[in-house]
Scaffold this motif. Structure first.
Motif, mmCIF file in Angstrom:
data_model
loop_
_atom_site.group_PDB
_atom_site.id
_atom_site.type_symbol
_atom_site.label_atom_id
_atom_site.label_comp_id
_atom_site.label_asym_id
_atom_site.label_seq_id
_atom_site.Cartn_x
_atom_site.Cartn_y
_atom_site.Cartn_z
ATOM 1 N N ALA A 49 -17.506 6.113 -11.199
ATOM 2 C CA ALA A 49 -17.205 4.750 -11.626
ATOM 3 C C ALA A 49 -18.397 4.013 -12.073
ATOM 4 N N GLY A 50 -19.722 4.544 -11.654
ATOM 5 C CA GLY A 50 -20.873 4.136 -11.808
ATOM 6 C C GLY A 50 -21.234 4.648 -13.581
ATOM 7 N N GLN A 61 -29.287 -0.238 -9.702
ATOM 8 C CA GLN A 61 -29.043 0.545 -8.318
ATOM 9 C C GLN A 61 -29.878 -0.425 -7.312
ATOM 10 N N VAL A 62 -29.100 -0.773 -6.401
ATOM 11 C CA VAL A 62 -29.771 -1.508 -5.329
ATOM 12 C C VAL A 62 -30.263 -0.976 -4.247
ATOM 13 N N GLU A 71 -30.862 -10.138 -12.983
ATOM 14 C CA GLU A 71 -29.722 -10.253 -13.609
ATOM 15 C C GLU A 71 -29.079 -8.832 -14.183
ATOM 16 N N THR A 72 -27.708 -8.572 -13.814
ATOM 17 C CA THR A 72 -27.178 -7.498 -14.316
ATOM 18 C C THR A 72 -25.690 -7.559 -14.377
ATOM 19 N N ASP A 73 -24.928 -6.730 -15.048
ATOM 20 C CA ASP A 73 -23.552 -6.713 -14.893
ATOM 21 C C ASP A 73 -22.863 -6.163 -13.763
ATOM 22 N N TYR A 74 -23.499 -5.076 -13.379
ATOM 23 C CA TYR A 74 -22.893 -4.358 -12.397
ATOM 24 C C TYR A 74 -24.134 -3.962 -11.258
ATOM 25 N N ASP A 79 -25.811 4.769 -0.748
ATOM 26 C CA ASP A 79 -26.043 4.924 0.615
ATOM 27 C C ASP A 79 -27.416 4.141 1.004
ATOM 28 N N LEU A 80 -27.352 3.302 1.792
ATOM 29 C CA LEU A 80 -28.430 2.581 2.212
ATOM 30 C C LEU A 80 -28.514 2.652 3.479
ATOM 31 N N ALA A 81 -29.848 2.870 4.297
ATOM 32 C CA ALA A 81 -30.046 3.163 5.885
ATOM 33 C C ALA A 81 -30.739 1.871 6.125
#
Length: 165
Positions: A49-50, A61-62, A71-74, A79-81
């Motif tokens: 999907a990415g 990437q968050v 600002e971004t579209d997506y 996986d964040l801890a």
């Protein structure tokens, strides 16, 4: 169909109809939440999907809350801890002019419906469309078992519609 999604169709992970639906959803800038256990194919589906999103949109990437200010579209929320994952998803929903692709797995247990309710209470209705992609293991095979579209009306009422081929 995008090559990454086509590969998952060819492997029997999803149907061609599901692959087309996912690609069309991304092109409409719907938000995607990929749900299931890690051994059920959620990470390859997120990567596919990415890749679809990256082919047509600006992605980010968050790694923390600060990234949601860009600002971004997506936004890609993997996986964040050590982070309030439900709040991160809520903040991604609230982020203007952007969508996200995120995970919902046992390491990140959260209720999408509760998050949407909290968003409504804090900021009113959202016009964003969420696609919940549920992965499962069926007869020892990883499968995309269900796709549910969730929308919110002006009164905060949620509507869920399952994808049917």
């Amino acid at each position: 169909m995008n090559n990454f999604l086509k590969k998952m169709v060819d492997q029997g992970f999803m149907t061609e109809g599901q692959g087309n639906y996912i690609e069309e959803s991304i092109m409409r800038k719907d938000c995607l939440i990929i749900s299931g256990h890690r051994g059920w194919g959620i990470l390859p589906l997120m990567a596919a999907a990415g890749a679809v999103a990256k082919g047509s949109f600006k992605i980010k990437q968050v790694k923390g809350f600060e990234d949601l200010k860009e600002e971004t579209d997506y936004f890609l929320i993997a996986d964040l801890a050590d982070i309030d994952y439900a709040k991160l998803i809520a903040d991604a929903i609230k982020a203007p002019n952007s969508s996200f692709i995120g995970l919902k797995d046992p390491d990140h247990p959260c209720s999408i419906l509760k998050i949407l309710g909290d968003v409504y209470k804090a900021d009113g209705p959202t016009a964003k469309v969420l696609q919940v992609l549920e992965c499962a293991k069926i007869n020892d095979e990883k499968k995309l078992s269900k796709i549910t579209q969730i929308t919110m009306n002006e009164n905060g009422k949620l509507a869920k519609v399952d994808f049917k081929e």
